[in-house]
Design an enzyme around this catalytic site. Sequence first.
Site, PDB file in Angstrom:
ATOM      1  N   HIS A 102      18.566  41.866   0.300  1.00  8.82           N
ATOM      2  CA  HIS A 102      18.437  43.207   0.890  1.00  8.82           C
ATOM      3  C   HIS A 102      18.796  43.106   2.364  1.00  8.82           C
ATOM      4  O   HIS A 102      18.154  42.371   3.121  1.00  8.82           O
ATOM      5  CB  HIS A 102      17.010  43.740   0.723  1.00  8.82           C
ATOM      6  CG  HIS A 102      16.708  44.107  -0.691  1.00  8.82           C
ATOM      7  ND1 HIS A 102      15.470  43.934  -1.270  1.00  8.82           N
ATOM      8  CD2 HIS A 102      17.507  44.655  -1.647  1.00  8.82           C
ATOM      9  CE1 HIS A 102      15.512  44.360  -2.527  1.00  8.82           C
ATOM     10  NE2 HIS A 102      16.736  44.800  -2.782  1.00  8.82           N
ATOM     11  N   GLU A 105      16.563  43.362   5.558  1.00 13.62           N
ATOM     12  CA  GLU A 105      15.431  42.425   5.607  1.00 13.62           C
ATOM     13  C   GLU A 105      15.883  41.145   6.303  1.00 13.62           C
ATOM     14  O   GLU A 105      15.972  40.070   5.719  1.00 13.62           O
ATOM     15  CB  GLU A 105      14.905  42.182   4.190  1.00 13.62           C
ATOM     16  CG  GLU A 105      14.409  43.494   3.566  1.00 13.62           C
ATOM     17  CD  GLU A 105      14.107  43.420   2.070  1.00 13.62           C
ATOM     18  OE1 GLU A 105      13.730  44.459   1.518  1.00 13.62           O
ATOM     19  OE2 GLU A 105      14.257  42.341   1.469  1.00 13.62           O
ATOM     20  N   HIS A 237      12.472  37.979   0.909  1.00 13.89           N
ATOM     21  CA  HIS A 237      12.581  39.410   1.179  1.00 13.89           C
ATOM     22  C   HIS A 237      11.610  39.786   2.292  1.00 13.89           C
ATOM     23  O   HIS A 237      11.007  38.930   2.914  1.00 13.89           O
ATOM     24  CB  HIS A 237      12.254  40.209  -0.101  1.00 13.89           C
ATOM     25  CG  HIS A 237      13.359  40.191  -1.119  1.00 13.89           C
ATOM     26  ND1 HIS A 237      14.134  41.289  -1.396  1.00 13.89           N
ATOM     27  CD2 HIS A 237      13.822  39.206  -1.935  1.00 13.89           C
ATOM     28  CE1 HIS A 237      15.026  40.986  -2.329  1.00 13.89           C
ATOM     29  NE2 HIS A 237      14.844  39.716  -2.687  1.00 13.89           N
ATOM     30  N   GLU A 310       7.776  38.013   0.291  1.00 16.33           N
ATOM     31  CA  GLU A 310       7.990  39.174   1.166  1.00 16.33           C
ATOM     32  C   GLU A 310       7.450  38.785   2.527  1.00 16.33           C
ATOM     33  O   GLU A 310       6.239  38.630   2.721  1.00 16.33           O
ATOM     34  CB  GLU A 310       7.253  40.410   0.623  1.00 16.33           C
ATOM     35  CG  GLU A 310       7.733  40.872  -0.740  1.00 16.33           C
ATOM     36  CD  GLU A 310       9.020  41.698  -0.702  1.00 16.33           C
ATOM     37  OE1 GLU A 310       9.529  41.989   0.400  1.00 16.33           O
ATOM     38  OE2 GLU A 310       9.515  42.035  -1.794  1.00 16.33           O
TER      39      GLU A 310
HETATM   40  O1  0X9 Z   1      11.941  45.862  -4.736  1.00 15.56           O
HETATM   41  C1  0X9 Z   1      12.328  44.719  -4.505  1.00 15.56           C
HETATM   42  O2  0X9 Z   1      13.418  44.297  -4.847  1.00 15.56           O
HETATM   43  C2  0X9 Z   1      11.418  43.756  -3.757  1.00 15.56           C
HETATM   44  N1  0X9 Z   1      10.776  44.404  -2.644  1.00 15.56           N
HETATM   45  S1  0X9 Z   1      11.619  44.869  -1.357  1.00 15.56           S
HETATM   46  O3  0X9 Z   1      10.745  45.585  -0.478  1.00 15.56           O
HETATM   47  N2  0X9 Z   1      12.063  43.569  -0.574  1.00 15.56           N
HETATM   48  O4  0X9 Z   1      12.725  45.619  -1.778  1.00 15.56           O
HETATM   49  C3  0X9 Z   1      10.301  43.344  -4.670  1.00 15.56           C
HETATM   50  C4  0X9 Z   1      10.700  42.387  -5.675  1.00 15.56           C
HETATM   51  C5  0X9 Z   1       9.479  41.928  -6.382  1.00 15.56           C
HETATM   52  N3  0X9 Z   1       9.545  42.208  -7.773  1.00 15.56           N
HETATM   53  C6  0X9 Z   1       8.830  43.201  -8.341  1.00 15.56           C
HETATM   54  N4  0X9 Z   1       8.027  43.914  -7.648  1.00 15.56           N
HETATM   55  N5  0X9 Z   1       8.949  43.385  -9.621  1.00 15.56           N
HETATM   56 ZN    ZN Z   2      13.920  43.058  -0.457  1.00  9.41          ZN
END
Ligand code: 0X9
Ligand code: ZN
Length: 537
Positions: A102, A105, A237, A310
Amino acid sequence: MSRTLRARLGSGLLGLALLLPAAVATPASAAAADFPSGYTGYHTYAEMVADVAAVVAAHPTIARRMSIGRSYQGRTIWAVKISDNVALDEDEPEVLFDGLTHSDEHMGLEMTLRIMHWLVDGYGTTTRITNIVDSREIWIILGVNPDGAEYDIAGGHFHFWRKNRQPNAGTSAIGTDVNRNFGYRWGGGGRTSSNPAAITYRGPYAFSTPEARNVRDFLASRVVNGRQQIRTAITFHEAGRLVMWPYGYTLANIPVDMTTDDHIALAIIGKHMAATSGYRPEQASDLYITSGTTRDYEYGKYRIFAYTFELSVVDYPDDALIPSETGRNKEAVLYLIERAWCPLSVLGATVRTARCGAFDDDLEVSRGWRANLDGTDTATVGAWQRGDPQPTTTSAGRKQPDTVPSGRYAFITGTAAGTSPNANDLDGGRTTTTSPAIDLPAAANQKLQFRWTFADDAAAVTGDELRVEVLDATTSTTTTVFLTHGTATQRNAGWHLASIDLAAFAGHSIQLRFSATDAGTNSLVEAGFDDVRVTRP
Ligand code: 0X9
Ligand code: ZN
Ligand code: CA
Ligand code: CA
């Protein structure tokens, strides 16, 4: 999860909130001058490339860079390998770190650069890092999605740009969420969108982005001798200070595509890392469900112990926070590199003996077994199949089992059900499947262990059998180490443990050949095996 994204995703105006303002196009070739003020300590793409070049030039014996492909706009994606004898592909457990999937980030790129510096700077100066570099091969992908990151800082201000910069047919909306574009449960449930304007747009098909393909192809390139060399991984992330383990696609802790052992070990390692970082540990789906992520792909396809970190409390942490936020993960990173020798070893001495030896295959994913290797198989139906057996029951009882010793898959003589002597059981002769080469250490007391089932009916003959042979490349000999054969009585399915001393083969390079035979007139013969291991005494 970025808080911004979580807030947007959580809003009642979901569809509307996921629409991004129309992006102002910048020339594909434009290099961002620098980050906005307060953030200039972050690395632009050009600064990252320069840093990587300087590190590999200064440490040529332990650090090498290689391109793993190009971004949509053509930027080279660099991976750095750090290990002793770095030019050689040695038989050492491998670890993968990546960041900036991302592009808003940016701490993820800083994290991977720090890891690179910790390892090269610590080599020869601290014992722990010297040991790590000498005994592992560590891969670091520096910025999965640089196009998005350069766009994010274009013009001296942030654009809050998460996706790549690939156009979408039939719309002016740009970009795909690379962390929704991987081919494991792609397009499944949770926060993944089919709307090109959404910030979680998954793309028109799995691996439609060059960015996800680069990671996919790199992972595939690390399959050597049928075995994925990478054992543990972190994808970085931002934000939320979380350590997450698979899966994200389902709320189930142990769905069919995960084993109980793996789940328990994934959680133990994840909790340990989180404790040392001051982060919160959880299964990824506890945050929210997603499909098509890097982490789910790495575990789902290869059983890599893959984590999502994260970083940071806030989105866009200013550059003064880089040292502390990356530094607090140093222990977790070193620990996960060390654990790569056998992640399941955290389950204790018994599991360590059973599952950390020269070979361990629960048969849940493809690990290089080959059918009919010498071309002499004669079976016409019911050849070995790695899969989920369907139960076969005759009036005499269960012939093909409904369950397997681990997970959902085993090798079975035709996974489909069928009760007559000619329906989906083994017929016409012999079927074989042969393991990849196993380099047996010279250690004493190693055992070959596996679970097996063999069933036949009253028409069975002595030539109906399940046989296991050791093909010894060192001595060019073939030795039968296990044999069970038909008798003219009913014999029903059931899983049994075989345990065979390997002393005669210690120090040799061997393969295991499992064969099942229906000899004579076709009779009902069903065989299976699972959980093939060489123990670690
Ligand atoms: O949404 C995502 O891809 C990740 N969070 S972000 O804020 N960096 O975009 C989270 C990925 C973790 N996986 C799940 N929550 N299933
Ligand atoms: Zn992310
Ligand atoms: Ca090495
Ligand atoms: Ca299994």
